[in-house]
Write an enzyme that holds these catalytic residues in place. Sequence first.
Site, PDB file in Angstrom:
ATOM      1  CD  GLU A  90      -8.244  -1.572  10.429  1.00 56.86           C
ATOM      2  OE1 GLU A  90      -8.215  -2.599   9.535  1.00 56.86           O
ATOM      3  OE2 GLU A  90      -8.743  -0.421  10.077  1.00 56.86           O
TER       4      GLU A  90
ATOM      5  NE  ARG B  63      -2.044  -1.504  11.374  1.00 56.72           N
ATOM      6  CZ  ARG B  63      -2.749  -0.871  10.828  1.00 56.72           C
ATOM      7  NH1 ARG B  63      -3.885  -0.355  11.618  1.00 56.72           N
ATOM      8  NH2 ARG B  63      -2.612   0.178   9.883  1.00 56.72           N
TER       9      ARG B  63
ATOM     10  CB  SER C 113     -11.305  -4.708   8.222  1.00 57.73           C
ATOM     11  OG  SER C 113     -11.025  -3.398   9.034  1.00 57.73           O
TER      12      SER C 113
ATOM     13  NE  ARG D  83      -3.785  -2.436   2.239  1.00 61.17           N
ATOM     14  CZ  ARG D  83      -4.571  -2.704   3.278  1.00 61.17           C
ATOM     15  NH1 ARG D  83      -4.671  -1.670   4.234  1.00 61.17           N
ATOM     16  NH2 ARG D  83      -5.298  -3.701   3.307  1.00 61.17           N
TER      17      ARG D  83
ATOM     18  NE  ARG E  80      -1.415   5.335   8.898  1.00 59.08           N
ATOM     19  CZ  ARG E  80      -2.805   5.189   8.709  1.00 59.08           C
ATOM     20  NH1 ARG E  80      -3.199   4.865   7.512  1.00 59.08           N
ATOM     21  NH2 ARG E  80      -3.753   5.135   9.707  1.00 59.08           N
TER      22      ARG E  80
END
Length: 421
Positions: free
Chosen positions: A345, A385, A348, A258, A273
Site C-alpha cells: 500500500e 513510504r 488510501s 503511529r 512501517r
Amino acid sequence: MIDPSLLRDQPDLVKRSQQARGESPETVDAAVAADRDRRAAITAFEELRAAQNAHGKRVAQAPKEEKAELVAQAKQLSEQVKAAQRAVVESEAAAEAAFARLENIVLDGVPAGGEENFVTLRTNGEIPTFDFEPRDHLALGEMLGAIDMERGTKVSGARFYFLTGIGARLELALMTLGLDRALQAGFTPIIPPTLVRPEVMRGTGFLGQHADEVYHLAEEDLYLVGTSEVPLAGYHMDEILDLSAGPKRYAGWSTCYRSEAGSHGKDTRGIIRVHQFNKLEMFVYTTPEDSEREHERLVEMQEGMLRELGLSYRVIDVAAGDLGSSAARKYDIEAWVPTQDAYRELTSTSNCTTYQARRLNIRHRPDGGKTTPVATLNGTLATTRWIVALLETHQRADGSVAVPEVLRPYLGGLEILEPIA
C-alpha cells in the site's frame, strides 16, 4: 455516528452493514434499545417539566389556605423532575456509547469480509524485472547515503530513521510534486497542527479500533495525529459551510506519528512501517450526493502521481471488515515492491459519507433550507513510504537509481542518484 433515523427506520440495513464488517448485529439491537430509552426519558422529563410549570402557576394563584398543600406538592414534583433529568443524562450517555459501537454504513458493492477479501479493480504497468539481484530499499538507501536507520535507532529507538542527503531531498521532491498537483486541482494547502484534542480524534473515528496506534500526551490530554485527516476534519468543526460554489478541498502537509502497536516482527526492516513519517493528505468537504464522484476524483489524482513516477500498481476495493469505523468505502493503491515480490500500500482514499461530520457537527444548508451534515473524504497524495517503491523499481546494477523525469525539476535536474560508498 450514523443517521439516527436510519437506525430507527431501517435497522436491518444497519445490521447487514455491521455483519459485512464482521461485527455482531446485536450492536444494532442494543443501539435501538438505547435510543428508545433515551427518547422515552426525554419525553418523561419534558412532561414532568410541563406539569411543574403548570403547578407553579396554580401555586401563585391559589388562595392562602391552599398554598401549603400545593407547595408540598411542588416539592415532590421538583424531586421527580430532578430524577427525570438524571435519567435523561444517564440514557443519553448510554445511547452515545451504543451508537459509538456502530460503524459507518458501507456503500453498495463494497466486498464483505476481512483484509484478504479485497477486490482488485485494475492494475497498471508491467512488473519490473532485473538481470541482476535487486537490492531492497534500505540497502540502496545506505549506498546512496539516503537512509540512516542505525543512527535513528540510536537517537530515538526502533523504527525511527534519518533521511539524509539525497534521501531528504527525494522526500521533499515527492511532497512538493504532490502539492503542485493538488494546487493545479484547486486544493488549498494547509500545514496543520499535529496535536489535537480528544474530541477531534474521537470525532474522526481514530479512538475506536485504531486507538492503540495513537500516541497520547496524558498530561496535556492531546493526541499526536497519524494523518492530517484528523486536524483537517476538525478544521470546520461546529460550522455551517457554504458549498454552493462546490466542495472545499484541502491538502494538508504534516508529520505523522503511529505507535504501530501489534505489528512487531512485521516490516521491521527499513522505512515501510515506522513511527514517524511525512504525508500530504487530501481532504474534501462536499455534499453527500457528490461524495462518490469526488471519491473517484481523488483516486484519479493518486493514480496520476504513481503513473508519472513510473510505478507499477493495482487499485483495490477494500473489504468491509478492513475499512475502519469511519469509512463507507475505501480504495487502496498498492505499488509493486520488487524485493518483496508483492504489492504494498502506498495510498488510501476513503469516503466517510456523513459519519465524521455528524460527530464533529459540520453541516451545510442546501438551497438555503434546513441544515444537514456534509460528507467528508480523505486520500494520500504523497508520503515517505513512496521512497521504498521508487528506489527498488528504478534501481540499477551498480546501486544507482534512475530519477523519474517528473521529479528531476525538483532535484535540480538530477537524473541519476549515485552511490556515495
